[in-house]
Design a protein around this motif. Structure first.
Motif, PDB file in Angstrom:
ATOM      1  N   THR A   1       0.007  -5.379  10.832  1.00 53.98           N
ATOM      2  CA  THR A   1       0.606  -6.850  10.697  1.00 53.98           C
ATOM      3  C   THR A   1       0.273  -7.738  11.946  1.00 53.98           C
ATOM      4  O   THR A   1      -0.010  -7.248  13.281  1.00 53.98           O
ATOM      5  CB  THR A   1       2.015  -6.878  10.475  1.00 53.98           C
ATOM      6  OG1 THR A   1       2.837  -6.299  11.762  1.00 53.98           O
ATOM      7  CG2 THR A   1       2.418  -6.002   9.108  1.00 53.98           C
TER       8      THR A   1
ATOM      9  N   HIS B   1       0.410 -18.217  -1.278  1.00 52.08           N
ATOM     10  CA  HIS B   1      -0.436 -18.570  -0.338  1.00 52.08           C
ATOM     11  C   HIS B   1      -1.587 -19.573  -0.554  1.00 52.08           C
ATOM     12  O   HIS B   1      -2.650 -19.449  -0.298  1.00 52.08           O
ATOM     13  CB  HIS B   1      -1.244 -17.273   0.259  1.00 52.08           C
ATOM     14  CG  HIS B   1      -0.238 -16.270   0.631  1.00 52.08           C
ATOM     15  ND1 HIS B   1       0.232 -16.420   1.920  1.00 52.08           N
ATOM     16  CD2 HIS B   1      -0.188 -14.898   0.263  1.00 52.08           C
ATOM     17  CE1 HIS B   1       1.089 -15.045   2.014  1.00 52.08           C
ATOM     18  NE2 HIS B   1       0.730 -14.228   1.121  1.00 52.08           N
TER      19      HIS B   1
ATOM     20  N   LYS C   1       2.417   1.796   3.318  1.00 54.77           N
ATOM     21  CA  LYS C   1       3.722   0.844   3.534  1.00 54.77           C
ATOM     22  C   LYS C   1       4.834   1.227   2.804  1.00 54.77           C
ATOM     23  O   LYS C   1       5.843   1.142   3.404  1.00 54.77           O
ATOM     24  CB  LYS C   1       3.144  -0.547   3.129  1.00 54.77           C
ATOM     25  CG  LYS C   1       2.470  -1.457   4.121  1.00 54.77           C
ATOM     26  CD  LYS C   1       3.204  -1.754   5.075  1.00 54.77           C
ATOM     27  CE  LYS C   1       2.071  -2.130   6.370  1.00 54.77           C
ATOM     28  NZ  LYS C   1       2.703  -2.212   7.580  1.00 54.77           N
TER      29      LYS C   1
ATOM     30  N   GLY D   1      -3.202  -1.939   7.575  1.00 54.31           N
ATOM     31  CA  GLY D   1      -1.530  -1.913   7.209  1.00 54.31           C
ATOM     32  C   GLY D   1      -1.268  -2.590   8.788  1.00 54.31           C
ATOM     33  O   GLY D   1       0.136  -2.665   8.840  1.00 54.31           O
TER      34      GLY D   1
ATOM     35  N   PRO E   1      -1.447 -15.948   5.278  1.00 55.80           N
ATOM     36  CA  PRO E   1      -0.856 -14.577   5.377  1.00 55.80           C
ATOM     37  C   PRO E   1      -1.134 -14.035   6.767  1.00 55.80           C
ATOM     38  O   PRO E   1      -2.265 -14.381   7.205  1.00 55.80           O
ATOM     39  CB  PRO E   1      -1.543 -13.739   4.404  1.00 55.80           C
ATOM     40  CG  PRO E   1      -2.614 -14.871   3.582  1.00 55.80           C
ATOM     41  CD  PRO E   1      -2.333 -16.149   4.335  1.00 55.80           C
TER      42      PRO E   1
ATOM     43  N   TYR F   1      -4.939  -6.742   8.075  1.00 55.45           N
ATOM     44  CA  TYR F   1      -3.747  -6.034   7.634  1.00 55.45           C
ATOM     45  C   TYR F   1      -4.145  -5.065   6.094  1.00 55.45           C
ATOM     46  O   TYR F   1      -3.527  -4.204   6.050  1.00 55.45           O
ATOM     47  CB  TYR F   1      -2.840  -6.980   7.084  1.00 55.45           C
ATOM     48  CG  TYR F   1      -1.505  -6.683   6.386  1.00 55.45           C
ATOM     49  CD1 TYR F   1      -0.626  -5.815   6.772  1.00 55.45           C
ATOM     50  CD2 TYR F   1      -1.323  -6.958   5.102  1.00 55.45           C
ATOM     51  CE1 TYR F   1       0.483  -5.279   6.106  1.00 55.45           C
ATOM     52  CE2 TYR F   1      -0.276  -6.702   4.209  1.00 55.45           C
ATOM     53  CZ  TYR F   1       0.693  -5.890   4.935  1.00 55.45           C
ATOM     54  OH  TYR F   1       1.799  -5.228   4.330  1.00 55.45           O
TER      55      TYR F   1
ATOM     56  N   THR G   1       0.963  -1.047   0.082  1.00 52.76           N
ATOM     57  CA  THR G   1       0.031  -0.002   0.049  1.00 52.76           C
ATOM     58  C   THR G   1       0.974   1.222   0.092  1.00 52.76           C
ATOM     59  O   THR G   1       2.074   1.257   0.277  1.00 52.76           O
ATOM     60  CB  THR G   1      -0.731   0.013   1.231  1.00 52.76           C
ATOM     61  OG1 THR G   1       0.097   0.197   2.345  1.00 52.76           O
ATOM     62  CG2 THR G   1      -1.670  -1.329   1.245  1.00 52.76           C
TER      63      THR G   1
ATOM     64  N   GLU H   1       6.333   3.969   5.095  1.00 56.39           N
ATOM     65  CA  GLU H   1       7.026   3.394   6.239  1.00 56.39           C
ATOM     66  C   GLU H   1       8.227   2.668   5.859  1.00 56.39           C
ATOM     67  O   GLU H   1       9.262   2.766   6.637  1.00 56.39           O
ATOM     68  CB  GLU H   1       6.065   2.502   6.973  1.00 56.39           C
ATOM     69  CG  GLU H   1       4.970   2.880   8.071  1.00 56.39           C
ATOM     70  CD  GLU H   1       3.942   1.710   7.990  1.00 56.39           C
ATOM     71  OE1 GLU H   1       4.312   0.764   8.257  1.00 56.39           O
ATOM     72  OE2 GLU H   1       2.790   2.433   8.497  1.00 56.39           O
TER      73      GLU H   1
END
Ligand SMILES: Cc1ncc(COP(=O)(O)O)c(C=O)c1O
Lengths: 374, 529
Positions: free
Chosen positions: B421, A337, A155, B419, B446, B415, A152, A158
């Motif tokens: 985790t 996944h 993210k 965002g 995940p 998440y 994102t 960050e």
């Protein structure tokens, strides 16, 4: 003092909404706007900068581009910036400016280039600087196939802050994918592997110490290469597909394997580099035993039809599915996944016949049994 | 004022002592006990010394910390306060580890001088009680598993797996198939030690992924087996808590190509007394006494990983076994195991752990063991339902099906929405006096976390844990910053894992630390000059 480059492709992500595709070279904000699209990249870049400035705790100097390619956004947050160049090459910004900016930022020795855009922007930057400077994408395009982007925008901000302050130190070569404009068949547009960018890569803050430390991606690729090379048979033609995992096999053999192309190897020697379909077919005709080595490309898990179109349905039919060797790091498989590996060769019948469970070489004397679907 | 019973959230704060490493506290000459002087003769018991090779003999006395008793006591009490041990927190977040209550009375039994003062070289005549206890423990384990013989020696689950891999190796070699059968098949949700031990014993490892229903893909197994298959190392239910009811088909497939089947039952808690390894077609299995059988985990050891095998494989078990001689009526250490893999542990194995398990089994009896498993299932499915109600949480695979004794959950949605985790959530849980474990790598699920409530916890405690989890998940949506910057009330806020990941930096002993950080070994050479 850390130096950060910021490149915003102001029209990234708008094309999709208004049916503007294949805009390479035109790249005009006005045209897209006229068609009723709202700019997406500036908002996404803002989110990333918001997060970046919240987290960053080191002195920093920014390099950016004029107007809506960065300056307009950046000046809200800081005065500490310089322009890579004073004005655009044309009247409006274009991909040429992106390329120019990336090159200049590299010359200024920036620690990281943060860019907002899509696959096209990643490609431009990749062509300008390759693996020379760490880069991180703020996902802003309509479709993103490349792995060079954070999940994102926040993210991205960050992660950039952590990288600059030294909390995150790992770098990873990540695929840059792009729409293949010399489409394999007319009318069909496919993602292909364009190259690699170096992106910061964060491991989980606290990992289970129940399991030991994971070896690096590179070490695992070397282990895979060792396994493949140990089992190579004399007199068999090996067609080595694109990607870093397969390239590691070339490194192990001591040959100059092309990173993005399909190469032919016989008894440890390179006998054809960056081959096109015709050349591959010719080689295949000349050899009785042929094996193809492929690795899943990008996040979606394609082993055929993305980044290796040279391995056409004709080639695959001739080689036969039991002679396809799939190699992958376990992390890459895990990142799916649970969804299967995919084939999209362009021949639906062939794809269907390829379905099934395949061994995937994941390390030295290690393999996984994994499903392939069409 | 105690905690708020409405919200079930504690105003918790962990102790923070900033305690140095014990070597840093050491003061030369300081002593805990002053031992009386000894006479000359006793001081130099030279006899036998000459048999020790020169290069193995110490020139200088060992560098041990020097400290008074009270300081030692304080040091370790402080460290213990900086922990969240099983006796302090609602320890259900450590999924796969089966953190059940270990009755204190069993600790007292184990600490009893009648046990703790025994000497390993004592005559077997004088330890008949201990040998009987071990012998009977084996009988119970045989009943629970359906296996024919057990070794109580391995000191943990991974050690048990290593023992099993050694047995498989010995079996393959004894059949002259060393070059042929060189592959072991395992699954991605089995404990990673299954793959690791196999590799260590020279086998190639093939890993199977689950199908969409969360069970190992049986088609993948069919594609994996061949005349090269030495064994299948599998868990059921796997770490994600889904029972594979086709397990017998799995073992049949492996047997059909002549391979062995080993059942990782480190965690038996969901099926204890309800299904057996034998009926599922296994040739080998093991239990972690420090999980299912209630011995404490001992912080990484020593634990107990008891290995059971069929009659055919008993010839390979490690020595000694504990046997009973009908004619003399005596128990004895039995070294008569024709193709033994040798020793895997000194002397009797980890006696206190075995004793605690013995006491636990005896106190529960058959009905009690079954009841424990059923309550573990019930507790887990209660929590399962509650967690699925939390915004952002999910449990991948087998939607709509109940789970066994644990569940692997995912914060994928949370998440994507926020965002935040799973490690952020993990760090924030500390602020309320509990913790959870994310999951084994690789994270196929995940943003995972694994919760295993066992049978030990009351509904109130389960509700408290859920309240904390829910509160933190809610914070992720309303105040993500507080979660991302957590923990705020714990001992340490951030651990720099570089020190654990980088061989240049890690130091697991004081010596290594000195060597890497202060050049201890370089000056040492000159020290005596
Ligand atoms: C299924 C399973 N197998 C094996 C092990 C290994 O046991 P130990 O930690 O005692 O080595 C564990 C422990 O986490 C486990 O959960």
């Amino acid at each position: 003092m850390k130096k950060i480059g910021l490149i915003v492709n102001p029209i990234a992500g708008m094309g999709g909404a208004v049916g503007l595709k294949g805009t390479d070279g035109i790249h005009t904000l006005e045209k897209a706007l006229a068609l009723g699209a709202t700019p997406r990249a500036p908002q996404r870049a803002r989110e990333a900068l918001e997060a970046l400035f919240k987290c960053i705790n080191v002195d920093s100097l920014f390099y950016t581009c004029p107007q809506d390619m960065g300056e307009n956004l950046l000046k809200v947050y800081t005065k500490n910036y310089k322009l890579a160049f004073p004005k655009f090459k044309g009247e409006l910004s274009s991909s040429l400016d992106t390329i120019e900016a990336a090159k200049l930022m590299k010359e200024c020795k920036v620690d990281l280039i943060l860019f907002a855009g899509g696959d096209g922007t990643a490609r431009d930057i990749c062509s300008a600087i390759g693996l020379d400077v760490p880069v991180l994408g703020i996902p802003s395009g309509v479709k993103i196939h490349s792995a060079a982007f954070a999940v994102t925008p926040a993210k991205a901000g960050e992660l950039a802050a952590k990288f600059l302050s030294g909390k995150v130190r790992n770098l990873k070569e990540s695929e840059v994918m792009d729409i293949d404009e010399e489409a394999y068949r007319a009318g069909e547009v496919k993602a292909r592997l364009f190259g690699y960018l170096l992106i910061p890569w964060e491991r989980n803050k606290i990992q289970s110490r129940k399991a030991g430390t994971m070896p690096s991606e590179r070490a695992i690729q070397q282990a895979i290469a060792e396994e493949v090379v140990t089992n190579m048979e004399e007199g068999t033609l090996y067609l080595l597909g694109p990607g870093t995992t397969v390239k590691a096999i070339g490194d192990r053999l001591g040959i100059e394997k092309s990173l993005l192309g399909v190469d032919g190897v016989l008894d440890g020697s390179l006998i054809g580099k960056d081959l096109i379909e015709k050349e591959i077919l010719k080689l295949v005709e000349q050899h009785k035993k042929v094996k193809v080595i492929v690795s899943p490309i990008g996040g979606q898990g394609y082993i055929l039809g993305r980044g290796n179109l040279q391995l056409s349905p004709r080639v695959i039919r001739r080689v036969a599915k039991e002679n396809i060797i799939i190699v992958s790091t376990p992390q890459k498989i895990a990142s799916l996944h649970g969804s299967p590996l995919l084939v999209d060769s362009g021949d639906a019948n062939l794809d269907k016949s390829m379905r099934g469970v395949y061994p995937v070489i994941t390390g030295y004397r290690e393999r996984m049994m994994y499903r392939v679907e069409a | 004022m105690g905690m708020n019973m409405e919200t079930k959230l504690r105003d918790f704060h962990q102790a923070r002592w900033d305690e140095p490493i014990i070597y840093e506290l050491s003061r030369e000459g300081e002593r805990g006990i002053l031992i009386p002087e000894v006479d000359e003769v006793m001081r130099y018991p030279d006899e036998g010394l000459e048999e020790i090779p020169q290069e193995l003999r110490r020139e200088a006395p060992p560098n041990l910390p020097e400290m008074g008793q009270m300081r030692v006591l304080r040091h370790y009490l402080r460290l213990s306060q900086e922990n969240l041990g099983a006796d302090l927190n609602i320890d259900i977040g450590q999924g796969t580890c089966t953190m059940k209550y270990s009755p204190k009375i069993n600790d007292q039994l184990a600490a009893n001088p009648k046990v703790s003062e025994l000497h390993p070289f004592q005559s077997q005549e004088t330890v008949q009680g201990l040998l009987k206890m071990m012998y009977e423990t084996e009988q119970y384990l045989r009943g629970i598993s359906g296996m024919d013989r057990f070794s109580l020696h391995p000191g943990g689950g991974s050690h048990a797996i290593f023992t099993i891999a050694s047995i498989v190796r010995a079996w393959v070699d004894s059949r002259g198939e060393s070059d042929k059968r060189d592959e072991i098949i395992t699954t991605i949700f089995s404990h990673p030690s299954n793959a690791a031990a196999s590799k260590l014993k020279g086998f190639k490892v093939i890993t199977i992924y689950p199908g969409p229903d969360g069970r190992p893909d049986i088609e993948a197994l069919k594609a994996a087996v061949s005349e090269r298959t030495a064994a299948l190392f599998i868990t059921n239910p796997e770490d994600i808590g889904i029972y594979n009811s086709r397990i017998k088909e799995f073992t049949d497939i492996v047997h059909s190509v002549g391979g062995l089947c080993s059942y990782d039952q480190a965690n038996l808690n969901g099926i204890m007394g309800l299904t057996r390894a034998r009926e599922a077609g296994f040739d080998l299995c093991f239990y972690n006494l420090h999980k299912t059988f209630s011995s404490p985990h001992g912080c990484g050891g020593p634990g107990g990983g008891v290995v059971g095998v069929t009659e055919e494989l008993a010839q390979f078990l490690p020595v000694p076994l504990v046997s009973f001689d009908e004619t003399t009526g005596k128990y004895f250490l039995d070294y008569d195991v024709p193709n033994t893999i040798g020793k895997v542990k000194d002397f009797y194995g980890v006696v206190p752990v075995i004793l605690r398990a013995y006491a636990w089994i005896r106190s529960l009896g058959e009905e009690g063991l079954k009841e424990a498993a059923k309550v573990a299932l019930l507790n887990n499915n209660y929590i399962f339902k509650k967690i699925l109600d939390i915004k952002g949480a999910s449990a991948p695979y087998a939607e709509g099906e109940l789970r066994m004794e644990q569940v692997r959950y995912s914060w994928e949605k949370l998440y994507k929405d926020t965002g935040v985790t799973t490690t952020d959530i993990q760090n924030r849980m500390f602020d309320f006096g509990v913790h959870y474990w994310t999951s084994h790598e690789p994270w196929i699920v995940p943003e995972p976390f694994t919760i295993e409530p066992t049978e030990s916890y009351s509904k109130d405690e389960l509700d408290e844990f859920i309240a904390i989890l829910k509160h933190v998940a809610n914070e992720a949506y309303t105040n993500p910053e507080i979660v991302k910057t957590a923990p705020h009330k714990s001992v340490i806020h951030h651990i720099d894992h570089d020190y654990l990941d980088d061989p240049e930096k890690w130091a697991i002993t004081w010596r290594a630390y000195k060597k890497k950080y202060t050049g201890y070994f370089e000056p040492r050479k000159n020290r005596d000059e």
